[in-house]
Design an enzyme around this catalytic site. Sequence first.
Site, PDB file in Angstrom:
ATOM      1  N   ASN A 353       0.840  -1.201   0.000  1.00 21.62           N
ATOM      2  CA  ASN A 353       0.000   0.000   0.000  1.00 21.62           C
ATOM      3  C   ASN A 353       0.873   1.249   0.000  1.00 21.62           C
ATOM      4  OD1 ASN A 353      -1.860   2.094   1.829  1.00 21.62           O
ATOM      5  ND2 ASN A 353      -2.986   0.886   0.334  1.00 21.62           N
ATOM      6  N   GLY A 396      -2.139   1.627   4.970  1.00 20.61           N
ATOM      7  CA  GLY A 396      -0.832   2.228   4.764  1.00 20.61           C
ATOM      8  C   GLY A 396      -0.924   3.640   4.212  1.00 20.61           C
ATOM      9  N   ARG A 398      -1.114   4.972   1.203  1.00 14.64           N
ATOM     10  CA  ARG A 398      -2.176   5.287   0.229  1.00 14.64           C
ATOM     11  C   ARG A 398      -3.533   5.346   0.908  1.00 14.64           C
ATOM     12  NH1 ARG A 398      -6.035   3.732  -3.550  1.00 14.64           N
ATOM     13  NH2 ARG A 398      -5.840   4.804  -5.563  1.00 14.64           N
ATOM     14  N   CYS A 399      -3.795   4.408   1.812  1.00 17.51           N
ATOM     15  CA  CYS A 399      -5.073   4.403   2.532  1.00 17.51           C
ATOM     16  C   CYS A 399      -5.296   5.703   3.297  1.00 17.51           C
ATOM     17  CB  CYS A 399      -5.115   3.241   3.528  1.00 17.51           C
ATOM     18  SG  CYS A 399      -5.207   1.599   2.787  1.00 17.51           S
ATOM     19  N   MET A 400      -4.219   6.295   3.795  1.00 15.83           N
ATOM     20  CA  MET A 400      -4.329   7.467   4.672  1.00 15.83           C
ATOM     21  C   MET A 400      -4.351   8.789   3.917  1.00 15.83           C
ATOM     22  SD  MET A 400      -1.972   6.519   7.979  1.00 15.83           S
ATOM     23  CE  MET A 400      -0.416   6.471   7.058  1.00 15.83           C
TER      24      MET A 400
END
Length: 409
Positions: A353, A396, A398-400
């Site tokens: 990620n 990770g 990208r998720c955040m």
Amino acid sequence: MSSHPIQVFSEIGKLKKVMLHRPGKELENLLPDYLERLLFDDIPFLEDAQKEHDAFAQALRDEGIEVLYLEQLAAESLTSPEIRDQFIEEYLDEANIRDRQTKVAIRELLHGIKDNQELVEKTMAGIQKVELPEIPDEAKDLTDLVESEYPFAIDPMPNLYFTRDPFATIGNAVSLNHMFADTRNRETLYGKYIFKYHPVYGGKVDLVYNREEDTRIEGGDELVLSKDVLAVGISQRTDAASIEKLLVNIFKKNVGFKKVLAFEFANNRKFMHLDTVFTMVDYDKFTIHPEIEGDLHVYSVTYENEKLKIVEEKGDLAELLAQNLGVEKVHLIRCGGGNIVAAAREQWNDGSNTLTIAPGVVVVYDRNTVTNKILEEYGLRLIKIRGSELVRGRGGPRCMSMPFEREEV
């Protein structure tokens, strides 16, 4: 480049503006007995999670990226008393409050908060029953008696620091998502107000999906590979029917994309979104978790004669990507180097990620040492951040993050 407030036509163009959410008191309302209900596996330590998140934000600023915050944008969207009141009522309506007395008490509590950002952060944190006036025993209804041990009048939203999922920026448009779980679907209310009322973004962005839809889609399954090609995951969190609705809207509104690659892969929490197993890190390079490759099905979707045309792709994934991206060869960089133990451990800790902030420049968790070494061997520049507490939410870099503006590539 156009002056449109949302400009995201790739996964790799130099990132200019991004939206985050700094973890707040919602994490302190996580309890062991209710982790599954709130989609968590563990309880992060808020103080350290905030330090890690602040370091993440600073690393982005150090690269010249403007950092916006969800809580600030939402607060700035409450531009009149009428809109503020409307926001409170919608929040209450979606909070699954079962008895009238509790709803009245919460309404009074929220109206008593005069600062808009403080109000927004309170709605995010959730409301414990002990914060409200106690209901006399003789006035309690059956719901009060049956649920007397449950500590919350309104659940917290601890997943909010994963800003990738409630909505997704696609070209100049936004997919305002209907999410997999009730506990997260409430998060999309903030996006609704930002894109309806915010002084910069309100009324200026086409919606290609709406939170009122009855099928599920999340931003971790929506990847912008190029100005012509999207990738969308069919996953634990995103329905195939949602993808069809999204694509029809994208093609009808002429958002600019010509084809979508739909990735169908294992339906489980380990691989909850496409971006937990597959991300683009350069013009011709992707990270991938090797465990999904055997069961992966890819469908090419186009729009012809006012209907979707769907073709299952049978060939090699790297060749398919190269063909669609117009590059000679695509390199698939396997999480954990293909070693079954390292791959499983590092995928669980979001080694796949990555957040690409420019071609070949990616933000990663420092803990995924095997995958990070391989990425560097492929010539990528890594910006490593700590995530010992942040990773407990299973997400990770990208998720955040939710890009609002990237340079064209």
